[in-house]
Design an enzyme around this catalytic site. Structure first.
Site, PDB file in Angstrom:
ATOM      1  N   ASN A  90      -7.104  -3.850  14.314  1.00 17.50           N
ATOM      2  CA  ASN A  90      -8.507  -4.144  13.996  1.00 17.50           C
ATOM      3  C   ASN A  90      -8.632  -5.310  13.023  1.00 17.50           C
ATOM      4  O   ASN A  90      -9.712  -5.546  12.463  1.00 17.50           O
ATOM      5  CB  ASN A  90      -9.215  -2.909  13.447  1.00 17.50           C
ATOM      6  N   HIS A 137      -6.940  -5.640  10.132  1.00 18.50           N
ATOM      7  CA  HIS A 137      -6.710  -5.358   8.714  1.00 18.50           C
ATOM      8  C   HIS A 137      -5.423  -5.999   8.218  1.00 18.50           C
ATOM      9  O   HIS A 137      -4.478  -6.212   8.974  1.00 18.50           O
ATOM     10  CB  HIS A 137      -6.754  -3.855   8.415  1.00 18.50           C
ATOM     11  N   GLU A 197      -9.394  -2.501   5.513  1.00 15.35           N
ATOM     12  CA  GLU A 197     -10.013  -2.293   6.810  1.00 15.35           C
ATOM     13  C   GLU A 197     -11.224  -3.217   6.987  1.00 15.35           C
ATOM     14  O   GLU A 197     -11.712  -3.808   6.017  1.00 15.35           O
ATOM     15  CB  GLU A 197     -10.460  -0.833   6.934  1.00 15.35           C
ATOM     16  N   ASP A 216       0.807  -1.216   0.000  1.00 14.00           N
ATOM     17  CA  ASP A 216       0.000   0.000   0.000  1.00 14.00           C
ATOM     18  C   ASP A 216       0.839   1.264   0.000  1.00 14.00           C
ATOM     19  O   ASP A 216       2.063   1.224   0.142  1.00 14.00           O
ATOM     20  CB  ASP A 216      -0.943   0.020   1.210  1.00 14.00           C
TER      21      ASP A 216
END
Length: 249
Positions: free
Chosen positions: A140, A142, A147, A71
């Site tokens: 979380n 990801h 996400e 990313d």
């Protein structure tokens, strides 16, 4: 049906970095033209330091290898100190013999994120696909910047980052500078097409997410849970990151 991830639990983060780097070196030795999927963040720093050391001692060469990063933030130029282009230069690329033309990251300045996603997917395909994908895991759940809620069939695209993710990454930015709201990330389907996946997790902040990924339901709420579908996943973590697995199993 996949037998499930292979789990390696080690005492501390340094041992995790040692093990992960040795795994990567072990894959490059017989296949020097290996295509790597690479992460950024805090966890990979130790791995990259050890890979640089392995290159200095002649244990490994990256001269024929290629890499595709997961990313990049939208709106950041490659020379911005918090960009992942800059991170990879400073953490690994400048210390090894990898050909800059073989290193790939999404273009955070692309005017058309959809077209950039298609370009990145095409480049991965033209390279023969990713042989070894190295992943971290967010607090979380990801993977990459996929996400919670990201479709399992997603491809490289622009995504909005959660406030939790932006807060976790704030320390990488100059004081007073805003963390971008959007990034371009390799999609979950793209990640799952890698021939092998190595996920690395360290510290208590990753314990809940790792437990959910391994022992909770397969759900969009924890993107990493989809990795259980893959036939060749190794998870290397320290005891702190593994603390919740027994409780959830």
């Amino acid at each position: 049906m996949s037998p499930g991830p292979r789990l390696v639990v080690l005492d501390e983060a340094d041992a995790v970095a040692d093990h992960a780097a040795a795994h990567i070196v072990g894959k490059l030795a017989p296949k020097p033209d290996l295509v790597l999927g690479l992460p950024t963040g805090e966890t990979p720093r130790g791995i990259y330091a050890r890979l640089a050391g392995a290159y200095r001692t002649g244990e490994v060469s990256f001269a024929r290898a290629s890499s595709f990063n997961l990313d990049e933030y939208q709106g950041l130029p490659p020379d911005h100190p918090a960009s992942y282009h800059a991170y990879m230069r400073e953490m690994l690329f400048r210390y090894v013999d990898i050909d800059p033309a073989r290193t790939h990251l999404p273009d955070g300045l692309a005017s058309d994120a959809t077209a950039e996603g298609r370009r990145y997917e095409k480049a991965i395909a033209e390279a023969g696909g990713i042989g070894l994908m190295v992943l971290g895991i967010g607090g979380n759940g990801h993977i990459g910047f996929n996400e919670p809620g990201s479709p399992f069939d997603s491809r490289t695209r622009a995504v909005r980052l959660t406030e939790a993710t932006r807060e976790a990454n704030r320390r990488s930015f100059p004081e007073g500078e805003t963390v971008p709201e959007f990034a371009i990330t390799m999609g979950i389907a793209t990640i799952l097409e890698a021939r092998e996946i190595l996920l690395v997790a360290t510290g208590p902040a990753k314990a809940e997410a790792l437990a959910a990924a391994l022992a909770g339901p397969e759900t969009l709420r924890c993107p990493a849970s989809v990795l259980r579908r893959h036939p060749a996943v190794t998870i290397v973590c320290d005891t702190a990151a593994a603390a919740g697995i027994r409780l959830r199993a």
